[in-house]
Write an enzyme that holds these catalytic residues in place. Structure first.
Site, PDB file in Angstrom:
ATOM      1  N   ASN A  54     -11.231  -5.952 -11.350  1.00 15.06           N
ATOM      2  CA  ASN A  54     -10.455  -7.072 -11.886  1.00 15.06           C
ATOM      3  C   ASN A  54     -10.510  -8.176 -10.838  1.00 15.06           C
ATOM      4  O   ASN A  54      -9.832  -8.099  -9.817  1.00 15.06           O
ATOM      5  CB  ASN A  54      -9.003  -6.620 -12.128  1.00 15.06           C
ATOM      6  N   TRP A  55     -11.320  -9.178 -11.122  1.00 14.06           N
ATOM      7  CA  TRP A  55     -11.536 -10.231 -10.123  1.00 14.06           C
ATOM      8  C   TRP A  55     -10.339 -11.171  -9.988  1.00 14.06           C
ATOM      9  O   TRP A  55     -10.283 -11.970  -9.073  1.00 14.06           O
ATOM     10  CB  TRP A  55     -12.767 -11.057 -10.495  1.00 14.06           C
ATOM     11  N   LYS A  56      -9.420 -11.109 -10.938  1.00 14.93           N
ATOM     12  CA  LYS A  56      -8.274 -12.047 -10.968  1.00 14.93           C
ATOM     13  C   LYS A  56      -8.796 -13.491 -10.904  1.00 14.93           C
ATOM     14  O   LYS A  56      -9.909 -13.754 -11.356  1.00 14.93           O
ATOM     15  CB  LYS A  56      -7.294 -11.744  -9.842  1.00 14.93           C
ATOM     16  N   HIS A  61      -1.683  -6.725 -17.978  1.00 17.32           N
ATOM     17  CA  HIS A  61      -1.650  -6.622 -16.508  1.00 17.32           C
ATOM     18  C   HIS A  61      -0.294  -7.128 -16.029  1.00 17.32           C
ATOM     19  O   HIS A  61       0.262  -8.074 -16.585  1.00 17.32           O
ATOM     20  CB  HIS A  61      -2.781  -7.455 -15.903  1.00 17.32           C
ATOM     21  N   GLY A  73      -8.568  -4.288  -7.969  1.00 18.12           N
ATOM     22  CA  GLY A  73      -8.416  -5.728  -7.771  1.00 18.12           C
ATOM     23  C   GLY A  73      -9.157  -6.188  -6.532  1.00 18.12           C
ATOM     24  O   GLY A  73     -10.378  -6.354  -6.539  1.00 18.12           O
ATOM     25  N   GLY A  74      -8.428  -6.373  -5.436  1.00 16.71           N
ATOM     26  CA  GLY A  74      -9.001  -6.931  -4.205  1.00 16.71           C
ATOM     27  C   GLY A  74     -10.330  -6.301  -3.796  1.00 16.71           C
ATOM     28  O   GLY A  74     -11.280  -7.022  -3.446  1.00 16.71           O
ATOM     29  N   SER A 109      -4.130  -1.098  -5.136  1.00 17.16           N
ATOM     30  CA  SER A 109      -4.638  -0.967  -3.763  1.00 17.16           C
ATOM     31  C   SER A 109      -5.612   0.193  -3.583  1.00 17.16           C
ATOM     32  O   SER A 109      -5.596   0.869  -2.547  1.00 17.16           O
ATOM     33  CB  SER A 109      -3.471  -0.885  -2.774  1.00 17.16           C
ATOM     34  N   GLY A 150      -2.026  -5.203  -5.100  1.00 14.94           N
ATOM     35  CA  GLY A 150      -2.260  -6.277  -4.135  1.00 14.94           C
ATOM     36  C   GLY A 150      -1.387  -6.168  -2.895  1.00 14.94           C
ATOM     37  O   GLY A 150      -1.324  -7.111  -2.101  1.00 14.94           O
ATOM     38  N   GLU A 159       0.572  -8.949 -13.705  1.00 20.25           N
ATOM     39  CA  GLU A 159       0.634 -10.391 -13.381  1.00 20.25           C
ATOM     40  C   GLU A 159       0.797 -11.211 -14.659  1.00 20.25           C
ATOM     41  O   GLU A 159       1.451 -12.258 -14.654  1.00 20.25           O
ATOM     42  CB  GLU A 159      -0.613 -10.801 -12.571  1.00 20.25           C
ATOM     43  N   GLU A 203      -0.635   1.149 -13.477  1.00 21.25           N
ATOM     44  CA  GLU A 203      -0.648   0.291 -12.299  1.00 21.25           C
ATOM     45  C   GLU A 203       0.783   0.045 -11.841  1.00 21.25           C
ATOM     46  O   GLU A 203       1.440  -0.881 -12.333  1.00 21.25           O
ATOM     47  CB  GLU A 203      -1.305  -1.045 -12.638  1.00 21.25           C
TER      48      GLU A 203
HETATM   49  C1  PEP Z   1      -5.262  -5.065 -10.147  1.00 19.41           C
HETATM   50  O1  PEP Z   1      -5.399  -6.278 -10.062  1.00 19.41           O
HETATM   51  O2  PEP Z   1      -5.282  -4.537 -11.244  1.00 19.41           O
HETATM   52  C2  PEP Z   1      -5.111  -4.287  -8.914  1.00 19.41           C
HETATM   53  C3  PEP Z   1      -4.936  -3.005  -8.997  1.00 19.41           C
HETATM   54  O3  PEP Z   1      -5.171  -4.984  -7.721  1.00 19.41           O
HETATM   55  P1  PEP Z   1      -5.360  -4.350  -6.249  1.00 19.41           P
HETATM   56  O4  PEP Z   1      -6.445  -3.322  -6.335  1.00 19.41           O
HETATM   57  O5  PEP Z   1      -5.736  -5.521  -5.395  1.00 19.41           O
HETATM   58  O6  PEP Z   1      -4.056  -3.745  -5.880  1.00 19.41           O
END
Ligand code: PEP
Length: 254
Positions: free
Chosen positions: A9-11, A95, A232-233, A211, A172, A97, A166
């Site tokens: 997930n590039w956000k 999600h 994500g990251g 994470s 994040g 966010e 999640e």
């Molecule tokens: C996400 O954006 O779905 C996510 C899990 O982010 P991260 O891996 O950065 O915690």
């Protein structure tokens, strides 16, 4: 046995130049014929680029959201059908966010999920509790509420979909759920669905997100109810993402 899935997930990140090198690095490392699936969910603006670089490869692509509407006077929206027109495999819906920053309610998330399915996508339905909810012992009731919103459409709504657990406190933050916490929550989600549709629940992919990194992926993905990850990251760093995918691939081979 369910095979594993790893989705990036590039956000709100990327540029044409940065995406080009990231996607091409992934192409080199993720072979066709792997046992775990791999996909990236990119900003809408980059769907055409993802398609152009990834078509014919083992790596799928998709969006991070979609409209609940098919068409009409909804300025700024992008329909699931438009996302699908770019050859996408997935759309993430719900999600945290989107839920917290943009006000997506359970009802809106379910509408978006239905729109994505109708467009032929495999929606990734995100659920998860906040830290406050976990600390007051409300994790299961929050997950039940979020999952039940979709089950209310009939358990068959989940056919062809993917669930992502999640925990909001792990997204994040660098604070990963332990493999035992992920397993406990994901077994709960699967059990909730199994109460309505046992066979479907047994086949349903449930990913963990929060994470995930190369260093913790194998331990998380080895849990019986963790069928891979939503990343994500770490999905923005080619070697990190590839190494997460390799952990999933090794486990899928058994
Ligand atoms: C996400 O954006 O779905 C996510 C899990 O982010 P991260 O891996 O950065 O915690």
């Amino acid at each position: 046995m369910r095979s594993k899935i790893v989705v990036g997930n590039w956000k709100l990140n990327g540029s044409l130049a940065a995406n080009d090198s990231l996607l091409k690095a992934l192409l080199k490392e993720v072979p066709t014929g792997g046992s775990a699936a791999c996909a990236v969910c990119v900003p809408y603006a980059y769907l055409a680029q993802a398609r152009d670089v990834l078509k014919g490869s083992a790596i799928g692509w998709g969006s991070q959201d979609c409209s609940r509407f098919d068409q009409g006077a909804y300025t700024g929206e992008v329909s699931a059908k438009m996302v699908a027109e770019f050859g996408s495999r997935h759309a993430i819906v719900g999600h945290s966010e989107r839920r917290t920053v943009f006000g997506d309610t359970d009802a809106i998330v379910v509408e978006k999920y239905a729109a994505a399915k109708k467009a032929g996508l495999a929606p990734i339905f995100c659920v998860g509790e906040t830290l406050e909810e976990r600390e007051k012992g409300a994790t299961e009731s929050v997950l039940a509420r979020q999952v039940d919103a979709l089950l209310a459409k009939g358990a068959s709504a989940l056919e062809g979909g993917i669930v992502a657990y999640e925990p909001v406190w792990a997204i994040g933050t660098g604070k990963t759920a332990t493999s035992a916490q992920a397993q406990e929550a994901q077994a709960f989600i699967r059990g909730r669905i199994a109460a309505k549709a046992k066979e479907l629940a047994a086949r349903l992919p449930i990913l963990y997100g929060g994470s995930v990194k190369a260093a913790n992926a194998a331990e998380l993905f080895a849990m019986p109810d963790v069928d891979g990850g939503l990343i994500g990251g770490a999905s923005l760093v080619a070697q990190e993402f590839v190494s997460i995918w390799r952990s999933a691939d090794r486990l899928s081979k058994g």
